[in-house]
Write an enzyme that holds these catalytic residues in place. Structure first.
Site, PDB file in Angstrom:
ATOM      1  N   ASP A 162       1.158  -1.353   0.070  1.00 50.32           N
ATOM      2  CA  ASP A 162      -0.098   0.439  -0.019  1.00 50.32           C
ATOM      3  C   ASP A 162       0.795   1.149  -0.069  1.00 50.32           C
ATOM      4  O   ASP A 162       2.156   0.801  -0.010  1.00 50.32           O
ATOM      5  CB  ASP A 162      -0.887  -0.073   0.847  1.00 50.32           C
ATOM      6  CG  ASP A 162      -1.999   0.969   0.975  1.00 50.32           C
ATOM      7  OD1 ASP A 162      -1.953   1.968   0.265  1.00 50.32           O
ATOM      8  OD2 ASP A 162      -3.253   0.601   1.733  1.00 50.32           O
TER       9      ASP A 162
HETATM   10  C1  BGC Z   1      -4.888   3.034  -0.126  1.00 59.38           C
HETATM   11  C2  BGC Z   1      -5.087   2.083  -0.793  1.00 59.38           C
HETATM   12  C3  BGC Z   1      -4.746   2.687  -2.525  1.00 59.38           C
HETATM   13  C4  BGC Z   1      -3.830   3.350  -2.797  1.00 59.38           C
HETATM   14  C5  BGC Z   1      -2.972   4.625  -3.787  1.00 59.38           C
HETATM   15  C6  BGC Z   1      -3.851   3.953   0.139  1.00 59.38           C
HETATM   16  O1  BGC Z   1      -3.858   5.685   0.725  1.00 59.38           O
HETATM   17  O2  BGC Z   1      -5.135   2.900   1.071  1.00 59.38           O
HETATM   18  O3  BGC Z   1      -6.866   1.455  -1.515  1.00 59.38           O
HETATM   19  O4  BGC Z   1      -5.200   1.935  -3.318  1.00 59.38           O
HETATM   20  O5  BGC Z   1      -3.524   4.668  -0.901  1.00 59.38           O
HETATM   21  O6  BGC Z   1      -4.120   5.122  -4.129  1.00 59.38           O
END
Ligand code: BGC
Length: 742
Positions: free
Chosen positions: A279
């Site tokens: 993530d």
């Molecule tokens: C979130 C994810 C997301 C990623 C990219 C993160 O902060 O938890 O769900 O896909 O950002 O935007």
């Protein structure tokens, strides 16, 4: 003739040769040419500048790094223009390995669909698959190869803002939805209207302690396997190409560096062949967790655990080569991650044409396709839950003379998209999104006068608008109120300790109700809210969530009966935050409360009932459904046998409608305690007025099984209760059967 034969033989030879030349061989050939820096580059993902979905990192060298082959993927680069520009840079690199463009395309691309939790309320798997399909079609036409969806985190905590992204609290329902969504996004990978799915967040993120985002998770192995992992497995069974780590630690080990989750379960037991992306910054965040000392140790922990791609931590790029040099990790570990990513680039066809998805003409056509909006409107109507309808106030007559539409959400446009909407550059969403006011205008005829007053803001304590709102209500025959959460009050990093209707909105409802006019309340939100006064005093309530591009039209369709509501809650609605976590499929205690008033040395609160305000699976219709004639083909079965269950469902009302019939089971005695009730199957049935249909379900071993103490998936002999319900608390038919020893 001979010539033709020779040619065809040659052709056959050629085809079989090229078949042998499989993607794996192509990947291996490429890998042989790559330097270690180029390999590590493929594991590196940066954010572009179109949208920020995490803490922004400024990198002025991005473009030159792409040209050097040091970046394998980007997120937040939107549209054919920008994806093409970046891809052109990648084509200047030594090996011309195309970039992968990922994006959070969560509920629609330009055409916005209801937020995932709302869609889950439709219990309509075909509708959800179609919504994902259209989302993929628009995104893929706009240069995106990969969506960071579906989010399949089970959550029993409406304080957690990210419940809006998932399918709610139930493992069975969420698993079916996960499957449908992956199928919808991916179609056939490599087709022009497909994107790779990324099932997230692995794992147990939805159980963050206290519902506070990014918080730790502490849970038993059995709970993990039984409640939190199945939707992931289901998404992978549907072919999900990729998976994303979660931010949380699980029982003390961050998910991003969690060997048990990634090596043992995902890449081991489940034999997952796709790749794992971290993530946003979650590799680096292992330092803040206190799990590793620095970025180098973080890179070590993540790569050895099985995280293949580093989103925005820069930990792999700066440390992996050194770790190989020091013999801390093997080059094979890196090669494995590179291969997984490269395979997907080949499968998408990017090596044949890196600009395959960056065609401006196609983009224009697809993202403005009116058919998509039509479907968004249908899915939105299917997602609206009718919570109350005293004396059949709804549907409203289209001949109503004067309707007052009151509340802070009435004239909002973009707000109807909710959190995680894609913000495309140069799009005026205030024109593109049908407000609820416009929807009503579109619906009513010339003889209906529409009146408006805002009344108050979503938040704050200002009641200055109340007088005007009351005066407006007084002039009308019916009042509709639109209240709820602001679009960014549910979503990532949007946990709330107080989930009551914000600000003075419920006071406004009281003031309007005091006029004596019939009142309909629409609640717009990304999570279950608490609104007890409204629930107890207002005759008609629709839970409208955040519905997307066609919100206004879909709401008007339901208000005036052009669509008969059919949605059912995918999450339990509490009476108060004090009940959280609250979920329908809980265990029984040794001191269960006999009824709602019992508090004396039983498992209850002395100041609040145990029961929810609205239970899981609940939702009304403008018609009624009668359930009758339950039959079981057998009441005693052996493990390998099945029971055919049938019953009659009748639409006994005046209008056509759809009912979600729900099959629940309860295993009376288990070697580990079984939930008091558990959803095991459902169907959504459409019936004309007066029509009756026989509904069939099959009970097999799978439906009777659970994880025992040693995590074996078993069905234990004994007695089971079978319940057919219109919700988890509205059981219409009951029976029982026995599973006996071989
Ligand atoms: C979130 C994810 C997301 C990623 C990219 C993160 O902060 O938890 O769900 O896909 O950002 O935007």
């Amino acid at each position: 003739m001979k010539k033709i034969l020779v040619t065809s033989l040659l052709l056959i030879g050629f085809v079989s040769f090229s078949q042998q030349n499989t993607i794996d061989q192509k990947v291996d050939a490429l890998l042989n040419k790559m330097t270690i820096e180029e390999k590590i580059g493929q594991l590196n993902q940066y954010s572009g500048d179109n949208q920020a979905t995490g803490p922004i990192t400024i990198n002025p060298n991005k473009e030159s790094e792409i040209k050097q082959g040091l970046i394998g993927s980007m997120l937040n680069v939107l549209g054919t223009k920008y994806t093409r520009q970046y891809q052109e840079l990648a084509m200047q690199s030594r090996l011309k390995i195309p970039l992968l463009f990922g994006q959070d395309v969560i509920h629609g691309y330009k055409t916005s669909f209801p937020i995932p939790l709302a869609e889950a309320a439709s219990w309509d798997l075909d509708a959800m698959e179609l919504s994902a399909r259209i989302t993929a079609t628009e995104a893929a036409a706009s240069g995106i190869h990969w969506t960071f969806a579906p989010m399949v985190d089970i959550s029993r905590d409406p304080r957690w803002g990210r419940v809006m992204e998932g399918a709610g609290e139930d493992t069975y329902l969420a698993s079916r939805i996960a499957y449908a969504r992956v199928k919808g996004f991916q179609g056939k990978l490599g087709d022009l209207n497909s994107v790779m799915a990324c099932v997230k967040h692995f794992a147990a993120y939805g159980a963050a302690i206290g519902g506070r985002d990014y918080n730790s998770v502490d849970m038993s192995e059995r709970m993990l396997w039984e409640t939190y992992l199945p939707p992931f497995k289901s998404a992978l069974d549907a072919g999900a190409a990729t998976i994303m780590n979660s931010f949380n630690d699980l029982n003390g080990v961050p998910a991003t560096g969690n060997k048990y989750l990634l090596r043992d379960i995902l890449k081991g037991k489940w034999d997952f062949q796709g790749f794992v992306v971290s993530d946003w910054g979650s590799i680096g965040e292992m330092v803040a967790h206190g799990y590793v000392k620095d970025s180098k140790e973080a890179a070590f922990a993540a790569i050895t655990a099985g995280t293949d791609m580093d989103m925005e931590s820069n930990a792999y790029r700066h440390n992996l080569a050194q770790l190989v040099k020091e013999n801390q990790i093997s080059i094979e570990l890196i090669d494995d991650a590179v291969k997984r990513i490269m395979r997907k680039k080949f499968e998408l066809g990017l090596f044949d044409d890196p600009y395959k998805y960056s065609n401006a003409k196609r983009e224009q056509k697809e993202i403005n396709n009116p058919e998509h909006r039509k479907i968004s409107r249908e899915v939105a109507a299917k997602s609206i839950v009718l919570l109350k309808n005293k004396n059949s106030l709804l549907p409203l007559s289209k001949n109503t003379k004067k309707i007052a539409f009151i509340g802070p959400m009435v004239k909002e446009h973009k707000a109807n998209m909710g959190f995680w909407a894609v913000d495309l550059p140069n799009i005026d969403y205030d024109k593109g999104i049908v407000s609820q006011w416009q929807g009503l205008q579109n619906k009513v005829g010339k003889n209906t006068e529409l009146l408006y007053a805002k009344g108050c803001e979503v938040e704050g304590y200002n009641k200055q608008g109340f007088a005007e709102a009351v005066a407006t209500a007084m002039k009308a025959d019916v009042v509709i109120m639109s209240i709820g959460e602001r679009w960014n009050m549910s979503g990532e990093a949007k946990s709330r300790s107080n989930i009551h209707l914000p600000g003075v909105q419920e006071d406004l409802v009281k003031a309007i109700q005091a006029t004596g006019k019939p009142v309909v309340v629409l609640i717009n939100a990304g999570r279950p809210l608490v609104f007890n006064w409204t629930a107890d005093n207002i005759p008609s309530i629709l839970y409208t969530w955040w519905l997307g591009s066609e919100a206004g039209n879909a709401i008007a369709d339901v208000l005036f009966g052009d669509y008969n509501p059919s949605a059912k809650l995918p999450m339990t609605f509490p009476r108060d935050e004090g009940q959280i976590p609250i979920y329908y499929n809980h265990f029984s205690t040794g001191r269960p409360a006999a009824d709602e008033t019992a508090t004396h040395y039983v498992s209850a609160y002395i100041d609040l009932k145990n029961s929810p305000k609205y239970p899981f699976g609940f939702g009304l219709s403008y018609t009624q459904f009668d359930y009758a004639a339950l039959k079981l083909s057998k009441t005693k079965i052996k493990e390998n046998e099945t029971i055919e269950v049938s019953f009659e469902l009748k639409n006994s009302g005046e209008v056509m409608g759809e009912e979600v019939v729900q099959l629940y089971l309860h295993d009376q005695v288990g070697s580990v305690i079984r939930p008091v009730i558990e959803l095991k199957d459902f169907q959504k049935i459409k019936l004309n007025p007066g029509e009756t249909k026989t509904i069939y379900f099959t009970i097999d071993r799978e439906k009777l099984s659970f994880y025992d103490k040693d995590l074996n998936w078993i069905a234990e002999p004994g007695d089971f209760d079978l319940m057919i319900g219109s919700s988890s608390k509205d059981i219409r038919l009951r029976s029982a059967f026995e599973l006996f020893k071989k």
